[in-house]
Design an enzyme around this catalytic site. Structure first.
Site, PDB file in Angstrom:
ATOM      1  N   TYR A   1      -4.075 -49.373  81.281  1.00  0.00           N
ATOM      2  CA  TYR A   1      -2.709 -49.813  81.551  1.00  0.00           C
ATOM      3  C   TYR A   1      -2.119 -50.548  80.343  1.00  0.00           C
ATOM      4  CZ  TYR A   1      -3.049 -48.559  86.458  1.00  0.00           C
ATOM      5  OH  TYR A   1      -3.171 -47.851  87.624  1.00  0.00           O
TER       6      TYR A   1
ATOM      7  N   GLY B  42     -11.950 -52.661  80.701  1.00  0.00           N
ATOM      8  CA  GLY B  42     -11.295 -51.478  80.172  1.00  0.00           C
ATOM      9  C   GLY B  42     -10.207 -50.947  81.091  1.00  0.00           C
ATOM     10  N   LYS B  43      -9.746 -51.770  82.024  1.00  0.00           N
ATOM     11  CA  LYS B  43      -8.681 -51.339  82.936  1.00  0.00           C
ATOM     12  C   LYS B  43      -7.300 -51.565  82.322  1.00  0.00           C
ATOM     13  CE  LYS B  43     -11.628 -52.509  86.887  1.00  0.00           C
ATOM     14  NZ  LYS B  43     -11.857 -53.435  88.015  1.00  0.00           N
ATOM     15  N   LEU B  44      -7.198 -52.516  81.409  1.00  0.00           N
ATOM     16  CA  LEU B  44      -5.990 -52.770  80.636  1.00  0.00           C
ATOM     17  C   LEU B  44      -6.286 -52.563  79.163  1.00  0.00           C
ATOM     18  CD1 LEU B  44      -5.209 -54.290  83.336  1.00  0.00           C
ATOM     19  CD2 LEU B  44      -3.965 -55.902  81.867  1.00  0.00           C
TER      20      LEU B  44
END
Length: 334
Positions: free
Chosen positions: A274, A302-304
């Site tokens: 994101y 590692g989601k953003l």
């Protein structure tokens, strides 16, 4: 005397003072919040980030947890969908249930937590006897659940039985179609709502824990005497494809729980993460629970993206969601 030479390098802006004038727009109020500190400055930043997410080039995921629909946030969400600001909605079975109840003629009502002269327990015992369910200070007459059950059996499940097993996304799509059809056919005064708007505008609605709701209970009961079944894993491919194909992606996460994680974990199997994220929550981060976990913590997974613009606002989402959405939409002229 203390040497203050280091203050030549002190560049932080001084705190100003928010305004609250008659005639201010929501956008002006949110802009004024930027002068202040603590939660006010967080909300101001949330407006900045969400306004950037409203760009047509950003694929926007909305995570909607809790009981946002029965508490009056239904129109905020359905209008965002109709105006093209939601590319994927992840929500709860509860929100789907309550959205449907209003679409087909039921209503939620203002209530009380503890009326004068009684305890909360005594009050809830009385409500139990009277056939009224309580969501904090919101009441829902139980006969609306009977209306909901009939709607599912007559308008939804039978239509899907021949397709079984179906994805949860396909179930919410058919529910949205049925909600829109009945709403128009019966001349219901209330808007057809979130699922109907998503159906009409081809926005996928994912409900990964739909079993944890009256909708899930009704689906299970119907499956006991029919060929109707639901494939709980089928949506994983679809939502990851949406994330994979996004040139730029943003997440507006309202509340926590399953919708929050489902939105954020999608990027774990995508080449990118994101670029923007706004979280509206009341859960503290120091408990270690996901619902209150900061978006900075999500960056470590590692989601953003490392350089993502993100902010968390810690306050009641029934207060912050309309403010952030209205101010951001005012900012971009919509």
């Amino acid at each position: 005397m203390t040497d203050h030479e280091d203050r030549e390098r002190f560049r932080h802006d001084p705190i100003g003072h928010a305004e609250a004038r008659a005639g201010m727009t929501v956008g002006e109020l949110a802009e004024s919040y930027g002068e202040a500190g603590i939660g006010a400055s967080d909300l101001h930043e949330a407006v900045d980030v969400y306004a950037a997410m409203l760009d047509d080039d950003v694929t926007t995921f909305l995570g909607l947890a809790g009981a946002m629909v029965p508490t009056g946030m239904r129109a905020v969400v359905s209008e965002l969908i109709r105006d093209g600001h939601v590319d994927a909605l992840v929500t709860t079975g509860a929100n789907c249930t309550h959205d449907t109840i209003e679409a087909i003629g039921g209503k939620h009502h203002h209530g009380e937590v503890t009326p004068e002269g009684t305890t909360e327990r005594e009050h809830d015992e009385t409500l139990r006897d009277e056939g009224v369910d309580r969501i904090y200070n919101v009441y829902l007459p139980q006969e609306h659940f009977a209306l909901f059950e009939g709607h599912l059996r007559e308008e939804v499940f039978g239509e899907l039985e021949a397709e079984s097993p179906v994805s949860i996304r396909r179930l919410t799509e058919e529910l949205g179609r049925a909600n829109a059809a009945v709403n128009e056919r019966e001349g219901v005064a209330e808007d057809a709502g979130v699922l109907a708007a998503a159906y009409e505008h081809d926005v996928p609605v994912y409900c990964p824990a739909f079993q944890d709701s009256v909708l899930g209970l009704q689906a299970w009961m119907y499956s006991q005497t029919s060929e109707f079944t639901v494939d709980a894993l089928a949506d994983m491919t679809h939502i990851t494809d949406v994330a994979y194909e996004a040139d730029s992606a943003g997440a507006l996460v309202v509340g926590g729980g399953v919708p929050k994680n489902y939105v954020l974990q999608t990027m774990l199997v995508s080449p990118d993460a994101y670029d923007y994220a706004v979280q509206l929550t009341m859960d503290p981060s120091n408990t270690g629970g996901l619902s209150g976990a900061t978006l900075d913590e999500a960056r470590s997974w590692g989601k953003l993206e490392k350089d993502a613009r993100n902010v968390s606002v810690y306050a009641d989402a029934t207060i912050t969601l309309p403010l952030v959405v209205a101010a951001a939409r005012e900012r971009v002229g919509e």
